[in-house]
Enzyme design. Structure first.
Site, PDB file in Angstrom:
ATOM      1  N   ASP A  82       0.894  -1.231  -0.221  1.00 37.70           N
ATOM      2  CA  ASP A  82       0.000  -0.189   0.014  1.00 37.70           C
ATOM      3  C   ASP A  82       1.226   1.337   0.022  1.00 37.70           C
ATOM      4  OD1 ASP A  82      -2.267   1.644   0.203  1.00 37.70           O
ATOM      5  OD2 ASP A  82      -2.394   1.165   2.418  1.00 37.70           O
ATOM      6  N   ASP A 104       2.220   4.668  -5.130  1.00 38.02           N
ATOM      7  CA  ASP A 104       1.437   6.318  -5.140  1.00 38.02           C
ATOM      8  C   ASP A 104       2.353   7.365  -5.574  1.00 38.02           C
ATOM      9  OD1 ASP A 104      -0.368   8.027  -4.557  1.00 38.02           O
ATOM     10  OD2 ASP A 104      -0.234   7.839  -2.158  1.00 38.02           O
ATOM     11  N   GLY A 182      -7.037   8.879   7.909  1.00 34.77           N
ATOM     12  CA  GLY A 182      -7.267   9.451   9.458  1.00 34.77           C
ATOM     13  C   GLY A 182      -8.674   9.656   9.941  1.00 34.77           C
ATOM     14  N   HIS A 209      -9.572   4.673  -0.624  1.00 38.92           N
ATOM     15  CA  HIS A 209      -8.927   4.918   0.639  1.00 38.92           C
ATOM     16  C   HIS A 209      -9.484   5.894   1.714  1.00 38.92           C
ATOM     17  CE1 HIS A 209      -4.810   3.795  -0.954  1.00 38.92           C
ATOM     18  NE2 HIS A 209      -5.376   3.480  -2.040  1.00 38.92           N
ATOM     19  N   GLY A 210      -8.901   6.031   3.019  1.00 39.69           N
ATOM     20  CA  GLY A 210      -9.399   6.597   3.890  1.00 39.69           C
ATOM     21  C   GLY A 210     -10.808   5.876   4.430  1.00 39.69           C
ATOM     22  N   ASN A 231      -9.722   0.476   1.979  1.00 40.33           N
ATOM     23  CA  ASN A 231      -8.329   0.416   2.773  1.00 40.33           C
ATOM     24  C   ASN A 231      -8.855   1.089   3.943  1.00 40.33           C
ATOM     25  OD1 ASN A 231      -7.434  -0.093   0.363  1.00 40.33           O
ATOM     26  ND2 ASN A 231      -5.542   1.503   0.505  1.00 40.33           N
TER      27      ASN A 231
HETATM   28  P1  13P Z   1      -7.794   5.170   7.090  1.00 40.95           P
HETATM   29  O1  13P Z   1      -6.539   5.177   7.880  1.00 40.95           O
HETATM   30  O2  13P Z   1      -8.609   6.340   6.917  1.00 40.95           O
HETATM   31  O3  13P Z   1      -8.822   3.822   7.434  1.00 40.95           O
HETATM   32  O4  13P Z   1      -7.257   4.877   5.697  1.00 40.95           O
HETATM   33  C1  13P Z   1      -6.449   3.765   5.472  1.00 40.95           C
HETATM   34  C2  13P Z   1      -5.855   3.996   3.869  1.00 40.95           C
HETATM   35  O5  13P Z   1      -6.551   4.479   3.069  1.00 40.95           O
HETATM   36  C3  13P Z   1      -4.592   3.102   3.939  1.00 40.95           C
HETATM   37  O6  13P Z   1      -4.234   3.440   2.448  1.00 40.95           O
END
Ligand code: 13P
Length: 406
Positions: A82, A104, A182, A209-210, A231
């Site tokens: 990742d 990325d 986050g 993501h996120g 993710n």
């Molecule tokens: P979060 O930490 O918001 O769950 O997102 C994780 C992420 O997107 C890792 O690639």
């Protein structure tokens, strides 16, 4: 068997409108907790290792545990890099056992993102490894995983997404449609219509993501518009932290007492996700529909027209050069144990996938080594590629092995 081809896994999710959780792991408690959740809910799962987290653990050591956990699982597992920083990171992660990679380059301008991602897809194709690219920018706002993603949110554009996928050949696209890495502050402004347009234009599995902190109905709307991989990290880190706080408050002391129950807290959180995102209960169907991830052993046995010292020098050079070729996981070279063996020397080169048979053969470093150092002295040789054969253990035997070692 349970390491499966990640492309097949995510295509199954995409066709059947559910999402597989890609959970970032930072310790053995994360590996144990996530695999417990996947086994309990009979769910496919992705164990993700994020390069920005490498400061917190030894990537090589943790990968051994991740790969072992995946091999002994009874549910389908893929192992993913990742937020990789470069093609070199992707090559190293494949060497250590990842069977999906993301590099990325989303913080770069469009043309640079295309150029960097194309380098990764060209390398990964030769290894049989699917690639995730990201377009648009998913920032961090606050909390555990935020500070590694500075800057403003940039929504993915539909026309750029089309051009990006066409030009880079990525297998999955991570889109920016309003989530942040986050802990989420306030209500995220999710752009569903943008996601729907991207999905219609591309027709490939999309990645969110996120993943932490959305409401149940937000996840289901995103999944029904093509999100097939989510993710997820910050919520797992937070539940682990809360568990440690509880242990402190109850007067516990010492390392094992303080981290007691962390793996179970992670398991509970991940299991909730698997039910919410629709992957729970689908393990057996995915196993039936996906190819297993089978390494290939490239075996050469030979006699040499040179002194033992010269042969050993050639072996040492070969080991050094060949182990750097993308898709090569390990190089063994040896002398026959039995005196008088029909063939005195061997190479055993482990490829991550059968695609590497061709890319290795044609790699300039392999060609130079073989033509200049190996073939001139090793005229008498046999060379064969072997694909690993599945063990004949039944599912119930494998389940009982997992229970015993848990
Ligand atoms: P979060 O930490 O918001 O769950 O997102 C994780 C992420 O997107 C890792 O690639």
């Amino acid at each position: 068997m349970p390491i499966v081809d990640m492309k097949g896994m995510l295509e199954h999710a995409y066709q059947n409108s559910y999402a597989v959780g890609a959970f970032d792991v930072v310790s053995l408690d994360f590996v144990t907790g996530i695999m417990t959740a996947a086994e309990r809910s009979r769910s496919p799962v992705i164990l993700s290792l994020a390069e920005p987290h490498f400061a917190y653990f030894d990537f090589e050591l943790l990968m051994s545990a991740v790969e072992r956990a995946a091999q002994r699982a009874t549910v389908p597992v893929a192992i993913h890099l990742d937020h990789g920083a470069s093609t070199e990171s992707a090559v190293q992660s494949i060497r250590l056992g990842c069977n999906g990679v993301m590099v990325d380059a989303s913080h770069h301008p469009f043309e640079e993102n295309v150029r960097l991602t194309l380098g990764v897809t060209q390398m990964a194709r030769g290894c049989g490894i699917p690639v995730e690219g990201e377009l648009g920018y998913v920032p961090g706002v606050e909390g555990e995983d935020a500070e590694r993603h500075p800057g403003e949110l940039v929504y993915t554009s539909v026309s750029e997404a089309k051009a990006y996928v066409q030009r880079t050949g990525v297998d999955f696209l991570a889109v920016s449609i309003g989530t942040v890495h986050g802990r989420i502050k306030g209500n995220p402004r999710l752009n569903y219509s943008r996601l729907e347009e991207i999905n219609e234009a591309l027709g490939i599995p999309l990645v969110l993501h996120g993943g932490t902190g959305l409401a149940d109905e937000q996840y289901s709307r995103l999944i029904s518009n093509g999100i097939s991989k989510i993710n997820y990290y910050t919520a797992l880190a937070d539940t682990s932290g809360a568990r440690i706080q509880q242990n402190i408050q109850s007067g516990r002391q010492g390392y094992t007492a303080l981290v007691g129950g962390v793996a179970e807290s992670i398991a509970e959180e991940a299991e909730c996700c698997m039910h919410l995102w629709g992957s729970a209960g689908l393990a057996d169907e995915v196993l039936k529909n996906c190819s297993s991830w089978a390494p290939v052993e490239h075996l050469i046995i030979y006699n040499a027209d040179a002194s033992e010292k010269e042969v050993h020098a050639m072996m040492s050079e070969g080991k050094q050069v060949l182990s750097q070729i993308p898709g090569v996981r390990a190089v063994f070279t040896g002398d026959a144990v039995q005196q008088g063996a029909q063939y005195r020397f061997s190479w055993l080169v482990r490829f991550c996938h059968s695609a590497v048979i061709d890319s290795y053969r044609d790699h300039p470093d392999h060609i130079a080594f073989a033509d200049n150092l190996f073939r001139p002295i090793a005229g008498d040789r046999i060379s064969i590629d072997y694909r690993a054969v599945e063990g004949s253990r039944s599912l119930s035997e494998r389940k009982s092995a997992v229970r015993k070692s848990a």
